[in-house]
Scaffold this active site. Structure first.
Site, PDB file in Angstrom:
ATOM      1  N   GLU A 137     -58.997  -4.293  -5.278  1.00  0.00           N
ATOM      2  CA  GLU A 137     -58.388  -3.922  -6.986  1.00  0.00           C
ATOM      3  C   GLU A 137     -57.009  -3.577  -6.221  1.00  0.00           C
ATOM      4  OE1 GLU A 137     -59.658   0.022  -8.311  1.00  0.00           O
ATOM      5  OE2 GLU A 137     -59.284  -1.249  -9.840  1.00  0.00           O
ATOM      6  N   CYS A 187     -61.459   0.477 -11.532  1.00  0.00           N
ATOM      7  CA  CYS A 187     -60.841   0.909 -12.855  1.00  0.00           C
ATOM      8  C   CYS A 187     -60.227   0.051 -13.458  1.00  0.00           C
ATOM      9  CB  CYS A 187     -60.315   2.183 -12.067  1.00  0.00           C
ATOM     10  SG  CYS A 187     -61.593   3.596 -11.519  1.00  0.00           S
ATOM     11  N   ASN A 201     -67.612  -1.654 -14.785  1.00  0.00           N
ATOM     12  CA  ASN A 201     -67.128  -0.550 -14.285  1.00  0.00           C
ATOM     13  C   ASN A 201     -66.951   0.906 -13.867  1.00  0.00           C
ATOM     14  OD1 ASN A 201     -65.839  -0.267 -10.402  1.00  0.00           O
ATOM     15  ND2 ASN A 201     -64.479   0.875 -11.944  1.00  0.00           N
ATOM     16  N   GLU A 202     -68.285   1.314 -12.763  1.00  0.00           N
ATOM     17  CA  GLU A 202     -68.430   2.732 -13.177  1.00  0.00           C
ATOM     18  C   GLU A 202     -68.689   2.754 -14.713  1.00  0.00           C
ATOM     19  OE1 GLU A 202     -65.856   5.198 -11.292  1.00  0.00           O
ATOM     20  OE2 GLU A 202     -66.296   4.518  -8.928  1.00  0.00           O
TER      21      GLU A 202
END
Ligand code: AHR
Length: 821
Positions: free
Chosen positions: A25, A251, A372-373
């Site tokens: 990331e 994120c 994501n998440e």
């Protein structure tokens, strides 16, 4: 002595072929200026432009999203910490400075519709501007650097572009005649004549003039396989033998507003035509490291590609925004386009674009992660829609969900689980997957790392290695795993720890890296049965008692081993003293995920006394009980080693912070008592709730007799519970085999060396290799001592059907035995 038995005849299941991979990331400036070795910081001049729709504070130190989430900005430099620690002198255009030259941003007539700004410079005679890069630029004598700019002028201007040291020493120069034109493209290869790590790129106009710059770039010509990425970093990644690469986040895929989500179309095509956007890690990306570059990196690493896309929700931990139905359709179409770009034939519309970008053959895109998440009903609806559309068009790809979508009855192939915790948490979680449903979806442990307790140390690596042994033992369920985050420039840290630290000059790896290296290299084809008789260790206990629980709790007569104690560390809120009674008062939660900050405002956490090293003792206190007010006593509160620091990236992390102090909590709620353990807001219960008689409207006496093994709890003179301190195995092992080898991985979390008796059901050659990681458990690596803790390979002898292996204390051991045929 510790016994291990390995039954190669008892084959359990094939080793998951893609178990170990990487997660990259763009965080800690690991994209531009990192893996993507652009040397000019703010090459597109857009860093000082705040993201759309945010409200910037008057002093431009931070901005707030429409949903109310704040992030540090510092007029585009990032966090106040970076500005302070890196001693960045103020400039209105980050990275760029002028002498006898006036710089101005222009947001009209930019290079193309994707560029939001251009840099207009009025050079006086002999005036110059320069860029200082990411804390200087590295020059190596004889090395070549590729320079590119788009510039224009209303009258011809002579412009000298040079690489120079901060003291003015010139290493390379090229003269350009900037033509009378809107923008022209100018390029040069600059060969450095000297070594420097703090060089700058200087633009000088000897006769003065007015130049408008649309985009600039300077990169080392020497990159991994000539594919544009930083050689030493890719080499380090390759040494891990990764089987997949998850990208681009994390994120950043989610973004903190709809405009700051990652979008495929923004990451392909010529670099200067890719829009830039702000990342939640406090800087902009110019997306030079885009979809094609990631796919090429996968190929260079021999790894399958795993693409994560935004499914219609911005980061749920940062006050999310939802994309509407139509926008979700667009996101799905973009993802279909991305997939087509990666794998459709070269004569298809998207395959042609890939071929034009230099890669005729399809890439090995294998996995697609939907969000994501993300979690909750908004996610489930979006997941369902995305999954149906993508699966229909590309049924052979493997799809990954962020939560247990199968529990909601949705088709689920692989579920991504993330863990950031202590070494002991991971050691205990060694058995986590033993009980997972064998007929359920596969598991991807997409992000995990020790972030509390002893981050970055060998001990942290040991905890993670114990967990990885557990993953290997369960490869029929756990299919994929990756550490997070991967890379960090220590000058721009927004998250620690990270697997590899780099600056302009070099890089080093934390001890965990070496676990991944030896675990990733020796995989085996089949997992075979193994047993061990490892003893168990208690979670370490040490530290101060505390008053926690709801704001407004009153106490008096607090004592440790009979001596009166007072508040010593206010970790959340504070306490005030009046008429012989202390009362807790509220305060702003610092050092926690913003998502939890709201819940914590009504709580307090005040440690008492000074005996931070205490591992046993008696804590007594009188608490005033009121109906509905939760009483919580903290037991064994010790300061942490600051790691992830959430809310205030502009302040130094504090050792006594909510993120890092992990107390045992004795909770008294609704007439029941129990003990919890873990980070505030993410505790788990370690004792069954028992009824307790508290007298409401008066002070009650609480007593905790604490030792390394248990906690004896009494209320008003009556013992109510004897709570065991949680435990984890001191060591763990897993065995696998190929036709030729038996591979035994053993992790020793304990500090003491141990004789291990290994019993096999097959004959092996006496000579074997032991790949070992050991050392001081609190030892860390650094730029100064980059390999203080690293793996060593030792040739050993003495292996047989039953043999002894001398296992060092605090060690990870991979034994490779040759089968005798
Ligand atoms: O790895 C750092 C961050 O942790 C990732 O961006 C996110 O997925 C997780 O919360």
């Amino acid at each position: 002595m510790y016994n291990i038995t390995v039954q190669t005849e008892e084959k359990k299941f094939p080793a998951a072929p893609d178990l170990y991979g990487l997660f990259f990331e763009d965080i800690n400036r690991s994209g531009d200026g990192g893996l993507f070795p652009e040397m000019i910081r703010n090459r597109s001049f857009e860093d000082s432009l705040p993201p759309k729709r945010v409200t910037v504070s008057r002093d431009r130190s931070f901005f707030q999203t429409p949903e109310g989430f704040t992030l540090p900005f510092c007029h585009g430099e990032g966090t106040a910490n970076w500005v302070r620690k890196n001693q960045i002198p103020y400039t209105p255009i980050p990275g760029w400075y002028g002498e006898a030259a006036v710089m101005k941003l222009e947001c009209e007539n930019t290079l193309n519709s994707k560029r939001e700004a251009a840099l207009l410079v009025e050079f006086s005679e002999g005036g110059s501007i320069y860029n200082t890069g990411y804390m200087g630029m590295k020059q190596v004598a004889g090395e070549k650097y590729d320079f590119l700019m788009f510039a224009g002028a209303d009258r011809p201007v002579r412009l000298i572009v040079s690489l120079s040291g901060a003291d003015g020493t010139e290493y390379a120069r090229k003269e350009f005649a900037i033509r009378e034109n809107a923008y022209c493209r100018y390029e040069a290869t600059l060969t450095a004549s000297g070594d420097d790590t703090g060089a700058r790129l200087v633009f000088t106009a000897p006769e003065g003039g007015r130049v408008k710059f649309g985009f600039t770039s300077l990169k080392p010509a020497d990159t991994y396989n000539g594919h544009g990425l930083r050689r030493d970093l890719v080499e380090k990644l390759k040494a891990l033998n990764p089987q997949f690469l998850r990208f681009p986040g994390g994120c950043i895929v989610e973004g903190f507003t709809r405009e700051t989500a990652m979008r495929f179309p923004n990451t392909i095509g010529p670099e200067w035509e890719r829009p830039s956007h702000g990342l939640m890690w406090h800087y902009r990306t110019t997306n030079g490291l885009g979809f094609h570059e990631y796919l090429q990196l996968c190929e260079d690493l021999g790894a399958k590609a795993m693409y994560v896309f935004n499914c219609g929700i911005t980061c749920q931990g940062r006050f999310p925004e939802l994309f509407c139905e139509d926008e979700v359709d667009t996101l799905i179409q973009e993802t279909l386009d991305a997939i087509a770009y990666a794998i459709d034939p070269a004569d298809s519309p998207w395959g042609r674009k890939r071929a034009e970008a230099g890669h005729e053959a399809p890439f090995d895109l294998h996995y697609i992660e939907i969000g994501n998440e993300n979690f909750g009903p908004d996610y489930l609806a979006r997941y369902q829609k995305c999954y149906a559309a993508l699966k229909e068009k590309y049924p052979n790809l493997i799809y990954i969900s962020n939560t247990h979508t199968e529990a909601a009855g949705l088709p689920t192939e692989i579920v991504d689980e993330h863990f950031y915790d202590t070494p002991e948490f991971f050691a205990e979680a060694c058995s986590r997957y033993d009980s997972y449903d064998r007929s359920g979806p596969g598991i991807f442990v997409g992000e995990f790392a020790v972030t509390a307790g002893a981050p970055e140390s060998l001990y942290a690596a040991l905890g993670e290695a114990m967990f990885m042994v557990g993953l290997e033992r369960n490869q029929d369920v756990v299919k994929l795993a990756s550490y997070a985050p991967l890379l960090a420039n220590p000058h721009y840290v927004s998250w620690t720890p990270d697997l590899i630290f780099f600056d302009n000059n070099g890089s080093y790896c934390i001890p965990s890296y070496y676990v991944w290296k030896i675990f990733g290299r020796f995989r085996g084809d089949t997992v075979v049965a193994s047993q061990d008789d490892s003893p168990r260790l208690f979670f370490p206990v040490r530290g101060l008692p505390a008053v926690m629980g709801d704001v407004g709790v009153k106490w008096r007569e607090a004592a440790w081993n009979g001596y009166s104690i007072q508040p010593s560390h206010a970790i959340l809120g504070a306490a005030e003293f009046r008429d012989g009674v202390w009362t807790t008062i509220p305060g702003e939660p610092v050092g926690v995920h913003p998502y939890r900050a709201g819940q914590l405002r009504a709580k307090t956490f005040v440690a008492l006394g000074e005996d931070e090293l205490a591992t046993e003792g008696v804590f007594e206190i009188e608490l005033f009980a009121e109906e509905g007010r939760e009483l919580v006593l903290g037991l064994f509160c010790k300061k942490g080693e600051p790691a992830v620091h959430w809310t205030n990236h502009s302040a130094d992390p504090q050792p006594w912070s909510l993120a890092d102090v992990l107390p045992f909590q004795w909770v008294i709620r609704d007439g029941k008592s129990c003990v919890m353990y873990g980070r505030l807001g993410r505790e788990r219960m370690i004792s069954q709730p028992v009824c307790v008689d508290v007298n409401y409207g008066s002070f009650n006496q609480f007593r905790a007799e604490l030792s390394a093994r248990n906690m004896l709890l009494s209320v008003n003179g009556k013992q109510i519970a004897d709570v065991l301190v949680p435990q984890y195995p001191a060591a763990a092992c897993v065995a696998s085999e190929t036709g030729e080898e038996v591979i035994i991985k053993i992790v020793n979390m304990a500090a003491g060396a141990e004789e291990v008796q290994i019993t096999l059901d097959c004959d092996v050659e006496p000579e074997y290799t032991a790949h070992i990681l050991t050392g001081d458990p609190i030892g860390k690596n650094s730029f100064r001592q980059p390999e203080r803790i690293r793996d060593v390979s030792l040739q050993k002898t003495g292996a047989s059907r039953r043999f002894m292996y001398a296992m060092p204390g605090s060690s990870v051991n991979v034994l490779v035995l040759k089968k005798k045929h």
